[in-house]
Design a protein around this motif. Structure first.
Motif, PDB file in Angstrom:
ATOM      1  N   GLU A  36       0.836  -1.207   0.000  1.00 47.41           N
ATOM      2  CA  GLU A  36       0.000   0.000   0.000  1.00 47.41           C
ATOM      3  C   GLU A  36       0.870   1.256   0.000  1.00 47.41           C
ATOM      4  OE1 GLU A  36      -2.817  -0.049   3.201  1.00 47.41           O
ATOM      5  OE2 GLU A  36      -3.710  -1.947   2.551  1.00 47.41           O
ATOM      6  N   ARG A  37       1.972   1.227   0.792  1.00 46.49           N
ATOM      7  CA  ARG A  37       2.885   2.377   0.821  1.00 46.49           C
ATOM      8  C   ARG A  37       3.547   2.573  -0.534  1.00 46.49           C
ATOM      9  NH1 ARG A  37       4.262   0.351   5.984  1.00 46.49           N
ATOM     10  NH2 ARG A  37       6.184  -0.612   5.188  1.00 46.49           N
ATOM     11  N   GLN A  38       3.919   1.440  -1.166  1.00 46.39           N
ATOM     12  CA  GLN A  38       4.511   1.522  -2.498  1.00 46.39           C
ATOM     13  C   GLN A  38       3.527   2.155  -3.479  1.00 46.39           C
ATOM     14  OE1 GLN A  38       4.844  -2.148  -4.673  1.00 46.39           O
ATOM     15  NE2 GLN A  38       6.695  -1.516  -5.767  1.00 46.39           N
ATOM     16  N   GLU A  39       2.279   1.704  -3.441  1.00 50.39           N
ATOM     17  CA  GLU A  39       1.249   2.247  -4.328  1.00 50.39           C
ATOM     18  C   GLU A  39       1.006   3.724  -4.042  1.00 50.39           C
ATOM     19  OE1 GLU A  39      -1.141   2.333  -7.456  1.00 50.39           O
ATOM     20  OE2 GLU A  39      -0.043   0.547  -6.847  1.00 50.39           O
ATOM     21  N   LEU A  40       0.992   4.082  -2.756  1.00 44.36           N
ATOM     22  CA  LEU A  40       0.791   5.480  -2.368  1.00 44.36           C
ATOM     23  C   LEU A  40       1.945   6.343  -2.863  1.00 44.36           C
ATOM     24  CD1 LEU A  40      -0.913   7.565  -0.842  1.00 44.36           C
ATOM     25  CD2 LEU A  40       0.320   6.939   1.258  1.00 44.36           C
ATOM     26  N   SER A  41       3.166   5.787  -2.831  1.00 43.09           N
ATOM     27  CA  SER A  41       4.329   6.509  -3.350  1.00 43.09           C
ATOM     28  C   SER A  41       4.149   6.849  -4.824  1.00 43.09           C
ATOM     29  CB  SER A  41       5.591   5.658  -3.190  1.00 43.09           C
ATOM     30  OG  SER A  41       6.136   5.774  -1.913  1.00 43.09           O
ATOM     31  N   LEU A  42       3.669   5.864  -5.594  1.00 47.60           N
ATOM     32  CA  LEU A  42       3.462   6.097  -7.022  1.00 47.60           C
ATOM     33  C   LEU A  42       2.347   7.111  -7.260  1.00 47.60           C
ATOM     34  CD1 LEU A  42       3.804   2.459  -8.440  1.00 47.60           C
ATOM     35  CD2 LEU A  42       5.555   4.205  -8.211  1.00 47.60           C
ATOM     36  N   VAL A  43       1.317   7.079  -6.412  1.00 45.63           N
ATOM     37  CA  VAL A  43       0.226   8.062  -6.511  1.00 45.63           C
ATOM     38  C   VAL A  43       0.769   9.468  -6.246  1.00 45.63           C
ATOM     39  CG1 VAL A  43      -1.914   8.868  -5.406  1.00 45.63           C
ATOM     40  CG2 VAL A  43      -1.627   6.439  -5.951  1.00 45.63           C
ATOM     41  N   ARG A  44       1.639   9.577  -5.236  1.00 50.33           N
ATOM     42  CA  ARG A  44       2.241  10.883  -4.920  1.00 50.33           C
ATOM     43  C   ARG A  44       3.124  11.375  -6.058  1.00 50.33           C
ATOM     44  NH1 ARG A  44       3.731   9.211   1.288  1.00 50.33           N
ATOM     45  NH2 ARG A  44       1.791   9.951   2.271  1.00 50.33           N
ATOM     46  N   MET A  45       3.877  10.440  -6.658  1.00 50.48           N
ATOM     47  CA  MET A  45       4.701  10.812  -7.806  1.00 50.48           C
ATOM     48  C   MET A  45       3.830  11.321  -8.950  1.00 50.48           C
ATOM     49  SD  MET A  45       7.535   7.725  -7.957  1.00 50.48           S
ATOM     50  CE  MET A  45       8.486   8.431  -9.314  1.00 50.48           C
ATOM     51  N   GLU A  46       2.746  10.605  -9.197  1.00 47.63           N
ATOM     52  CA  GLU A  46       1.844  10.989 -10.281  1.00 47.63           C
ATOM     53  C   GLU A  46       1.237  12.371 -10.019  1.00 47.63           C
ATOM     54  OE1 GLU A  46      -1.212  11.517 -13.024  1.00 47.63           O
ATOM     55  OE2 GLU A  46      -1.648  11.339 -10.881  1.00 47.63           O
ATOM     56  N   ALA A  47       0.837  12.608  -8.767  1.00 48.77           N
ATOM     57  CA  ALA A  47       0.236  13.902  -8.409  1.00 48.77           C
ATOM     58  C   ALA A  47       1.254  15.032  -8.564  1.00 48.77           C
ATOM     59  CB  ALA A  47      -0.285  13.843  -6.978  1.00 48.77           C
ATOM     60  N   ALA A  48       2.489  14.780  -8.117  1.00 49.21           N
ATOM     61  CA  ALA A  48       3.538  15.804  -8.208  1.00 49.21           C
ATOM     62  C   ALA A  48       3.855  16.118  -9.667  1.00 49.21           C
ATOM     63  CB  ALA A  48       4.785  15.332  -7.479  1.00 49.21           C
ATOM     64  N   ALA A  49       3.991  15.075 -10.488  1.00 48.90           N
ATOM     65  CA  ALA A  49       4.307  15.270 -11.900  1.00 48.90           C
ATOM     66  C   ALA A  49       3.160  15.979 -12.622  1.00 48.90           C
ATOM     67  CB  ALA A  49       4.601  13.924 -12.568  1.00 48.90           C
ATOM     68  N   ARG A  50       1.919  15.592 -12.308  1.00 47.36           N
ATOM     69  CA  ARG A  50       0.757  16.209 -12.959  1.00 47.36           C
ATOM     70  C   ARG A  50       0.641  17.686 -12.576  1.00 47.36           C
ATOM     71  NH1 ARG A  50      -2.953  13.295 -10.892  1.00 47.36           N
ATOM     72  NH2 ARG A  50      -3.710  14.838  -9.372  1.00 47.36           N
ATOM     73  N   ARG A  51       0.836  17.981 -11.298  1.00 45.56           N
ATOM     74  CA  ARG A  51       0.761  19.364 -10.809  1.00 45.56           C
ATOM     75  C   ARG A  51       1.768  20.248 -11.542  1.00 45.56           C
ATOM     76  NH1 ARG A  51       1.034  18.017  -5.868  1.00 45.56           N
ATOM     77  NH2 ARG A  51       3.277  18.344  -5.567  1.00 45.56           N
ATOM     78  N   PHE A  52       2.974  19.715 -11.730  1.00 45.21           N
ATOM     79  CA  PHE A  52       4.013  20.492 -12.411  1.00 45.21           C
ATOM     80  C   PHE A  52       3.659  20.681 -13.888  1.00 45.21           C
ATOM     81  CE2 PHE A  52       8.011  21.002 -14.711  1.00 45.21           C
ATOM     82  CZ  PHE A  52       8.550  22.078 -14.017  1.00 45.21           C
ATOM     83  N   ARG A  53       3.154  19.624 -14.535  1.00 48.26           N
ATOM     84  CA  ARG A  53       2.782  19.732 -15.950  1.00 48.26           C
ATOM     85  C   ARG A  53       1.689  20.777 -16.166  1.00 48.26           C
ATOM     86  NH1 ARG A  53       2.886  14.080 -15.878  1.00 48.26           N
ATOM     87  NH2 ARG A  53       0.599  14.038 -15.874  1.00 48.26           N
ATOM     88  N   GLU A  54       0.745  20.809 -15.239  1.00 49.58           N
ATOM     89  CA  GLU A  54      -0.343  21.783 -15.351  1.00 49.58           C
ATOM     90  C   GLU A  54       0.165  23.209 -15.212  1.00 49.58           C
ATOM     91  OE1 GLU A  54      -2.978  20.439 -12.315  1.00 49.58           O
ATOM     92  OE2 GLU A  54      -3.881  18.860 -13.551  1.00 49.58           O
ATOM     93  N   GLN A  55       1.213  23.392 -14.394  1.00 52.83           N
ATOM     94  CA  GLN A  55       1.798  24.726 -14.207  1.00 52.83           C
ATOM     95  C   GLN A  55       2.705  25.120 -15.367  1.00 52.83           C
ATOM     96  OE1 GLN A  55       3.767  24.218 -10.444  1.00 52.83           O
ATOM     97  NE2 GLN A  55       1.871  24.348  -9.230  1.00 52.83           N
ATOM     98  N   HIS A  56       3.230  24.119 -16.097  1.00 50.81           N
ATOM     99  CA  HIS A  56       4.152  24.373 -17.206  1.00 50.81           C
ATOM    100  C   HIS A  56       3.712  23.559 -18.430  1.00 50.81           C
ATOM    101  CE1 HIS A  56       6.389  25.091 -13.453  1.00 50.81           C
ATOM    102  NE2 HIS A  56       7.033  26.035 -14.135  1.00 50.81           N
ATOM    103  N   PRO A  57       2.540  23.889 -19.000  1.00 47.33           N
ATOM    104  CA  PRO A  57       1.976  23.060 -20.082  1.00 47.33           C
ATOM    105  C   PRO A  57       2.806  23.035 -21.363  1.00 47.33           C
ATOM    106  CG  PRO A  57       0.727  25.099 -19.797  1.00 47.33           C
ATOM    107  CD  PRO A  57       1.683  25.015 -18.658  1.00 47.33           C
ATOM    108  N   SER A  58       3.618  24.059 -21.586  1.00 50.54           N
ATOM    109  CA  SER A  58       4.381  24.122 -22.838  1.00 50.54           C
ATOM    110  C   SER A  58       5.793  23.543 -22.723  1.00 50.54           C
ATOM    111  CB  SER A  58       4.476  25.576 -23.321  1.00 50.54           C
ATOM    112  OG  SER A  58       5.129  26.370 -22.341  1.00 50.54           O
TER     113      SER A  58
END
Length: 572
Positions: A36-58
């Motif tokens: 579960e911790r491993q899965e949560l880690s990947l969820v956090r990575m996905e959220a962090a990467a998505r948040r950054f992409r949304e702030q820098h779409p180009s």
């Protein structure tokens, strides 16, 4: 009232079964929580990467991911490339590779805090802002170093290992930990907690081990620099199988403080910490950064030998020893071709190639490596598995370690005419007296001196050797422990050794595999032939070796091999 004996015994057996069931349920609960911790880690990575992409779409992440480490680190230091652009580009790519290969065990969430602090740093180290992946067995403060054992879950490290401390002082940002095989004594990458890691180039193949998570992540492009360990090929197998580069330094060139070992206390087979990367120049940059005053002061057992730039940058022609086989593990057709073609390229470039004859490798493997690592009869290694629910497919090994000495002797004698390698393994697993261990260490020292004398008699600078490949199918390494001969030799000698990919398996190589017999023509040879099959298009590496403490010369040789191979081939 007197209770009948059968009823008493039956009640005791029932109680034992109940206790065992409760214990196993508790272990499964720990595994489930870790997953579960491993899965949560990947969820956090996905959220962090998505948040950054949304702030820098180009922002074009691919342009960042395509930069080699030396160029990337230069741009980070001169400010032409923002730290967060690089960090989140690799977080996003690492997430993709982890989803495909199951190579990441944990996202180090504090890396985002470290990223913010790095922006304010006045002193910029050689690895300033570089995201780095770390093998499970290397301590990172606040995180488990499991070695694939359930008993090591929920035991976070009190402090960073020395190598992680130095990486951070050089500005690097450790951002993930990566998967390993249970116990580390394997060149596959599977354990009961996190499961099987797959090769990013072909999912049905192993990424190698024990630094298999590192090999998969770096090989897939999800990390630009990884740190692993090697006690029999554990850096070199993943690099060769995943088409990247790695170097195993001399055992004490880099600190092992805070680095967990698969077999603790043995001195016969030298373990080492080292880097994995896409190219040789990246390995050199990593060693430049690590071989610094911080390393030497944090661990005073490490000799204060800074990186020798003059040796690494030399262009003097080399005198190179070479061999195509160790006469123990028959090379695959692609392995043999890799050495021959590399030899020809080196000769055309003006280097001198000298045949080197290996002898008695079987004796080295069984009497120095197997006997040396398990000089206590394997009892301390077996104890590590006490209370675990799985024993990593080494049930026969467990039985042999627990068998009485007379039975091992009888079994070795009976099996010698039919399966000589099995006979030698059984004989090597006996429990040694202190006097026998001291004699063994003395014998290994003598062997090393003899090997160096042969090297010096030929006036060699470095050695070109085969490297097992291509990547074996998943599950095969557990059946083919004897195939570590090409790598483990240089742990017994404690020589620096690196791998460089030089070619890909061809249809012709595959066709020639039909004639593969092996030197012993036993079950292991037949199994290895099967393990090699179906590998067209997979990378094959060669091994580059130097004398102890000459990592810079080893890297210089690796760089030469890499440059010549890239000129000839366009597929890397």
């Amino acid at each position: 009232m007197r209770v009948p004996l059968p009823a008493l015994l039956g009640g005791s057996a029932l109680l034992l079964l109940l206790l065992r069931w409760r214990r196993r349920r508790a272990l499964w609960r720990k595994v489930a929580e870790a997953q579960e911790r491993q899965e949560l880690s990947l969820v956090r990575m996905e959220a962090a990467a998505r948040r950054f992409r949304e702030q820098h779409p180009s922002l074009k992440m691919a342009s960042i991911l395509s930069l080699p480490l030396p160029e990337l680190s230069k741009k980070l230091r001169d400010g032409s490339l923002p730290l967060d652009h690089v960090f989140y580009a690799y977080v996003g790519k690492a997430l993709q590779i982890a989803t495909e290969t199951n190579c990441i065990t944990e996202f180090l969430q504090e890396s985002e805090t470290q990223l913010r602090k790095a922006k304010l740093m006045e002193k910029q180290g050689l690895l300033y802002g570089v995201p780095v992946s770390i093998k499970d067995s290397i301590d990172c403060q606040g995180h488990d170093s499991t070695l694939g054992f359930i008993k090591n879950l929920n035991k976070p490290a009190a402090e960073d290992s020395v190598v992680v401390q130095v990486l951070k002082r050089q500005g690097a940002i450790p951002f993930v930990k990566t998967n390993v095989p249970q116990s580390l004594i394997s060149y596959d990458c599977k354990n009961l907690i996190f499961g099987q890691t797959r090769n990013p180039l072909m999912f049905t193949r192993t990424p190698g081990g024990s630094s298999g998570g590192e090999g998969a992540l770096v090989g897939g492009g999800g990390s630009i620099l990884g740190i692993g360990t090697d006690v029999g090929g554990s850096l070199r197998f993943p690099a060769a199988f995943c088409g990247i580069c790695a170097i195993k330094p001399t055992g004490k060139r880099l600190s092992k403080r805070g680095v967990m070992a698969g077999v603790v206390g043995q001195k016969a087979v030298a373990a080492a910490v080292g880097p994995l990367a896409k190219d040789v120049e990246s390995l050199a940059l990593c060693l430049r950064a690590l071989l610094c005053e911080d390393m030497f002061s944090l661990d005073t057992t490490v000799p204060p030998l800074p990186f020798n730039e003059e040796v690494y940058s030399s262009t003097k022609p080399l005198r190179i020893g070479y061999y195509e086989t160790d006469f123990f593990t028959m090379p695959s057709p692609a392995m043999r071709r890799a050495v021959r073609e590399t030899k020809e390229l080196l000769e055309e470039a003006g280097h001198t190639l000298v045949p080197f004859e290996l002898t008695n490798v079987d004796y080295v493997i069984f009497n120095y490596c197997v006997r040396g690592m398990f000089a206590d009869g394997g009892s301390s290694f077996v104890r590590k598995f006490k209370g675990e629910m799985e024993k990593g497919g080494i049930g026969l090994f467990f039985w042999l370690t627990k068998a009485p000495h007379w039975l091992k002797t009888l079994l070795s004698w009976i099996s010698k005419p039919f399966v000589p390698r099995f006979s030698s393994i059984v004989r090597s697993l006996k429990e040694n007296t202190v006097d026998e261990v001291w004699s063994l260490h003395h014998e290994i020292e003598d062997f090393c001196h003899q090997f160096v004398s042969q090297w010096q008699k030929l006036n060699l600078d470095v050695m070109l050797c085969p490297m097992l490949g291509p990547a074996l199918g998943i599950g095969y390494p557990a059946k083919l422990s004897v195939a570590v001969s090409y790598t483990m030799l240089y742990n017994a000698l404690d020589f620096p050794a690196g791998v460089v990919p030089v070619t890909l398996v061809t249809d012709e190589d595959e066709e020639q595999l039909k004639d593969y017999k092996g030197y012993y023509q036993d079950w292991w040879d037949r199994t290895l032939a099967k393990a090699f099959r179906g590998s067209v298009g997979m990378p094959v590496a060669v091994q580059c070796v130097a004398l102890p403490w000459q990592e810079e010369l080893c890297l210089r040789f690796m760089k030469e091999v890499e440059t010549l191979s890239l000129k000839k081939n366009s597929f890397f």
